[in-house]
Design a protein around this motif. Structure first.
Motif, mmCIF file in Angstrom:
data_model
loop_
_atom_site.group_PDB
_atom_site.id
_atom_site.type_symbol
_atom_site.label_atom_id
_atom_site.label_comp_id
_atom_site.label_asym_id
_atom_site.label_seq_id
_atom_site.Cartn_x
_atom_site.Cartn_y
_atom_site.Cartn_z
ATOM 1 N N THR A 1 0.832 -1.208 0.000
ATOM 2 C CA THR A 1 0.000 0.000 0.000
ATOM 3 C C THR A 1 0.863 1.254 0.000
ATOM 4 O O THR A 1 0.583 2.217 -0.734
ATOM 5 N N VAL A 2 1.934 1.258 0.805
ATOM 6 C CA VAL A 2 2.834 2.408 0.875
ATOM 7 C C VAL A 2 3.503 2.648 -0.474
ATOM 8 O O VAL A 2 3.589 3.785 -0.942
ATOM 9 N N VAL A 3 3.973 1.586 -1.110
ATOM 10 C CA VAL A 3 4.614 1.715 -2.423
ATOM 11 C C VAL A 3 3.631 2.320 -3.424
ATOM 12 O O VAL A 3 3.980 3.256 -4.153
ATOM 13 N N ASP A 4 2.402 1.811 -3.455
ATOM 14 C CA ASP A 4 1.395 2.361 -4.364
ATOM 15 C C ASP A 4 1.096 3.817 -4.030
ATOM 16 O O ASP A 4 0.993 4.660 -4.930
ATOM 17 N N VAL B 1 3.006 6.067 -2.530
ATOM 18 C CA VAL B 1 4.136 6.956 -2.826
ATOM 19 C C VAL B 1 4.400 7.044 -4.322
ATOM 20 O O VAL B 1 4.517 8.139 -4.872
ATOM 21 N N LEU B 2 4.514 5.901 -4.992
ATOM 22 C CA LEU B 2 4.920 5.910 -6.391
ATOM 23 C C LEU B 2 3.785 6.204 -7.371
ATOM 24 O O LEU B 2 4.016 6.824 -8.410
ATOM 25 N N ASP B 3 2.571 5.765 -7.057
ATOM 26 C CA ASP B 3 1.456 5.973 -7.982
ATOM 27 C C ASP B 3 0.637 7.219 -7.655
ATOM 28 O O ASP B 3 0.284 7.989 -8.546
ATOM 29 N N ALA B 4 0.327 7.410 -6.382
ATOM 30 C CA ALA B 4 -0.527 8.535 -5.987
ATOM 31 C C ALA B 4 0.273 9.787 -5.627
ATOM 32 O O ALA B 4 -0.295 10.872 -5.526
#
Length: 153
Positions: A58-61, A63-66
């Motif tokens: 969730t954190v990766v999504d 930070v990198l996507d949102a």
């Protein structure tokens, strides 16, 4: 006696089985949930927050996507850091407030380097990029350390 870093639970859900860790500058503790009573000026070294496998995804999504920082949702009570008072109690000695300027300067420079070099450097992984972006955003949110700026004048 062991004085190194210990594993902490996930700063989002409390799961004791963690997979990833982000190291942040001491001032960033102010951006964590429930950080009000923590005297960030007395933190010695970096602040580490840990994530379980599902929350790390969730954190990766996030930070990198949102393009959003997870720090506001991370519980400061689950962060790992050392306070100057702990060292004073251990050593029976009063210490000056730590100067975090060199650590902040180093973390800021490393974050900028990672963000710029991520696409070309095979030695950098997604965790490095996520940490670099979160640190960069933390510095943007916090602005200059007013106490240090006033002391430098």
């Amino acid at each position: 006696m062991y004085t190194g870093k210990t594993e902490q639970p996930c700063c989002l859900c409390g799961n004791p089985d963690t997979e990833s860790r982000l190291d942040l500058p001491p001032r960033a503790v102010q951006l964590l949930d429930n950080s009000g009573p923590i005297a960030w000026q007395d933190i010695v070294g970096e602040v580490s927050i840990h994530f379980c496998a599902s929350d790390w995804e969730t954190v990766v999504d996030l930070v990198l996507d949102a393009g959003m920082s997870p720090l506001g949702r991370c519980n400061a009570a689950r962060a790992d850091f050392d306070l100057r008072e702990d060292f004073e109690a251990l050593l029976n000695d009063v210490r000056d407030e730590p100067d975090q300027t060199p650590l902040e300067r180093e973390m800021r420079a490393e974050s900028e380097r990672v963000i710029e070099a991520y696409d070309e450097d095979d030695h950098l992984d997604v965790r490095d990029l996520v940490e670099a972006r979160v640190i960069s955003w933390a510095f943007e949110d916090l602005g200059p350390d007013e106490d240090r700026v006033a002391a430098d004048d």
